[in-house]
Design a protein around this motif. Sequence first.
Motif, short mmCIF file in Angstrom:
data_model
loop_
_atom_site.label_atom_id
_atom_site.label_comp_id
_atom_site.label_asym_id
_atom_site.label_seq_id
_atom_site.Cartn_x
_atom_site.Cartn_y
_atom_site.Cartn_z
N PHE A 1 37.57 7.47 61.13
CA PHE A 1 38.80 7.95 60.53
C PHE A 1 38.55 8.55 59.16
N THR A 2 37.52 8.13 58.46
CA THR A 2 37.23 8.75 57.17
C THR A 2 36.67 10.14 57.32
N ILE A 3 36.11 10.48 58.50
CA ILE A 3 35.57 11.83 58.67
C ILE A 3 36.45 12.69 59.56
N SER A 4 37.65 12.19 59.89
CA SER A 4 38.48 12.94 60.83
C SER A 4 38.87 14.30 60.31
N ASP A 5 38.91 14.48 58.96
CA ASP A 5 39.23 15.78 58.41
C ASP A 5 37.98 16.61 58.18
N TYR B 1 45.36 12.34 47.97
CA TYR B 1 46.20 11.74 46.93
C TYR B 1 47.61 11.41 47.43
N ASP B 2 47.71 11.24 48.72
CA ASP B 2 48.98 10.77 49.28
C ASP B 2 49.17 9.31 48.85
N PRO B 3 50.31 8.98 48.20
CA PRO B 3 50.51 7.58 47.78
C PRO B 3 50.54 6.62 48.95
N LYS B 4 50.75 7.17 50.16
CA LYS B 4 50.75 6.34 51.36
C LYS B 4 49.49 6.59 52.19
N LEU B 5 48.39 6.87 51.50
CA LEU B 5 47.13 7.15 52.20
C LEU B 5 46.73 5.99 53.11
N SER B 6 46.78 4.77 52.60
CA SER B 6 46.38 3.61 53.41
C SER B 6 47.27 3.48 54.64
N GLU B 7 48.56 3.71 54.45
CA GLU B 7 49.50 3.63 55.57
C GLU B 7 49.19 4.72 56.59
N CYS B 8 48.85 5.92 56.11
CA CYS B 8 48.50 7.02 57.00
C CYS B 8 47.26 6.67 57.82
N LEU B 9 46.24 6.13 57.16
CA LEU B 9 45.01 5.77 57.86
C LEU B 9 45.26 4.65 58.87
N LEU B 10 46.11 3.70 58.48
CA LEU B 10 46.42 2.59 59.38
C LEU B 10 47.13 3.09 60.63
N LYS B 11 48.10 3.97 60.45
CA LYS B 11 48.80 4.55 61.60
C LYS B 11 47.86 5.37 62.46
N ALA B 12 46.91 6.05 61.80
CA ALA B 12 45.97 6.89 62.55
C ALA B 12 45.15 6.07 63.54
N THR B 13 44.83 4.84 63.19
CA THR B 13 44.03 4.02 64.09
C THR B 13 44.75 3.76 65.41
N GLU B 14 46.08 3.72 65.37
CA GLU B 14 46.85 3.54 66.59
C GLU B 14 47.08 4.87 67.32
N THR B 15 47.32 5.93 66.54
CA THR B 15 47.58 7.23 67.14
C THR B 15 46.41 7.71 67.99
N VAL B 16 45.19 7.47 67.50
CA VAL B 16 44.02 8.00 68.21
C VAL B 16 43.46 7.03 69.25
N LYS B 17 44.05 5.84 69.36
CA LYS B 17 43.50 4.83 70.27
C LYS B 17 43.34 5.35 71.71
N SER C 1 41.43 -2.99 72.61
CA SER C 1 42.49 -3.90 72.14
C SER C 1 42.48 -4.05 70.63
N TYR C 2 41.65 -3.24 69.93
CA TYR C 2 41.55 -3.39 68.48
C TYR C 2 42.91 -3.19 67.80
N LYS C 3 43.08 -3.87 66.68
CA LYS C 3 44.30 -3.75 65.89
C LYS C 3 43.91 -3.87 64.41
N PHE C 4 44.04 -2.76 63.67
CA PHE C 4 43.75 -2.78 62.25
C PHE C 4 44.94 -3.35 61.48
N SER C 5 44.67 -4.25 60.56
CA SER C 5 45.71 -4.76 59.67
C SER C 5 45.58 -4.19 58.26
N GLN C 6 44.44 -3.59 57.98
CA GLN C 6 44.22 -2.99 56.66
C GLN C 6 43.20 -1.87 56.78
N PHE C 7 43.49 -0.75 56.10
CA PHE C 7 42.56 0.37 56.09
C PHE C 7 42.77 1.11 54.78
N ASP C 8 41.98 0.80 53.80
CA ASP C 8 42.17 1.34 52.45
C ASP C 8 41.01 2.23 52.05
#
Length: 485
Positions: free
Chosen positions: A15-19, A35-51, A99-106
């Motif tokens: 996910f860190t190299i997806s761009d 510099y999105d203030p919701k960067l961590s939230e974006c990355l966390l959602k990305a883990t589910e979107t790409v599953k 079945s992975y589930k991320f709870s934090q991605f900062d």
Amino acid sequence: MYLLIKSILIFCVFFTISDAVIHDLPSYFPRCKRYDPKLSECLLKATETVKPYLIKGVPELGVPAIEPYVIPEITLEQGTQALNFKALLKNVVVKGLGSYKFSQFDFDVPNLQWFCKATIDNMDLTGDYTVTGKILLAPIEGKGKFVAGIANSNITAFQKVEFVKKRGKDYVRPVNTTTTIEVGGPKVHLDGLFDGNEELNRVTNTVINDNVNELFEDLKPVIQQIITNIVEQWLFRALEDNVPFDKLYPRVLTQAVYYPRCYRDDPDLNQCLLNATEQVRPFLQKGVPELNVPPISPFYVPEVNLQLGTEFISYKSSLTNVIVTGLDTYKFTKFDFDVKKLLFTGAVTMGKINIKGNYSIKGKILTVPIEGKGQLDTTVVSSNGSLVQQAKLVTKKGKIYLESEKTKIYIDVGEVKSKMDGLFDGNEVLAKAADNVIKENLQDIIEEVKPAIEEVFTQIMEGILFKSVYRIPYDKLYPLHNQKS
């Protein structure tokens, strides 16, 4: 367990190299901005979107299917009192990674650090093995098929990287990578031990599973180090060789990234500006390198020089390596912009602020001499401030910008606690006497030195914050409605 950590770290890295290959990146992959203030939230959602895509694999990105996930070969070796063996695993098939589930991605952008935390439920591993050695002093030897299961797993991964210049561009490479893993309900069964001796095979498997938790704790450091080495090599190749940092997390120098769009012809302009003071807080906390705005908590000041000569106080003082924490506790109650007059006015309250640094001072307070150098530790429990700035419009390279003409900051300080080590070269009697005078007259002293403090804050605000924000053209900073961008 080796496979488990490897897979989680590959997810973190992926996910860190997806761009990184944005010209080839499939449309279904999320884009997370630096510099999105919701960067961590974006990355966390990305883990589910790409599953669902990771489960099947993404050939255009060289990402294999994770369900099942196949690893050709793994080598394990351990030499402790509980475990002393060498093992080779081949054709390992892992089921359940989906079945992975991320709870934090900062991703801490200013400090270039990633931190991931995830869980995986019900994983099964099968494959071929060869092993020779001892487990709990009992010999173990054989080759054949193995089956392993893990009911649940908790994994964390941390990585610190640094910049390296290649072909005129900034890339990143790993400096330090660490992983941790905790598992629940592990089970293992090995067929073919001791050339097929059924009794020895049964007894050995029973010993392993009766002590599997203790055995895994003994083996865990080895597994974690293997994974760390693999991931560092994988990251080094994927990131440093192929992905410029500006593509990894694109540099976006637009006012909208960190600052809400407030229109200068909006009747609710002042309310928009007031709201903006809250919305920009996450950026100010970490700093905005794009605009050369440093982090405000902690805020570093290399040097401050103060001088005052009144009947009450007469001194010269220098503060160096000053670290201020708590500036991010600000709360604006007013932030107005008179567009016609180009006049800004604001009112703010502050929470607890701590100031530490080196000081040197020489002078008098009342009739008591004060002299020394050492460490300063001051806490301002609460304070109020106001801001007045007269701006003007200037033209640079065909574009109009705001520029500060005159700025003034006013401060009212509440309770203050201060400690100065090193007064009078450590003479405790003189230092205590001076300290008592300062404490007894602290509010009067603050009133006397307040103009000098206000001037220092004014210079900081003008030289860093306003000057940086005013790099954005006026029509982008405060556009008109229906204005063409």
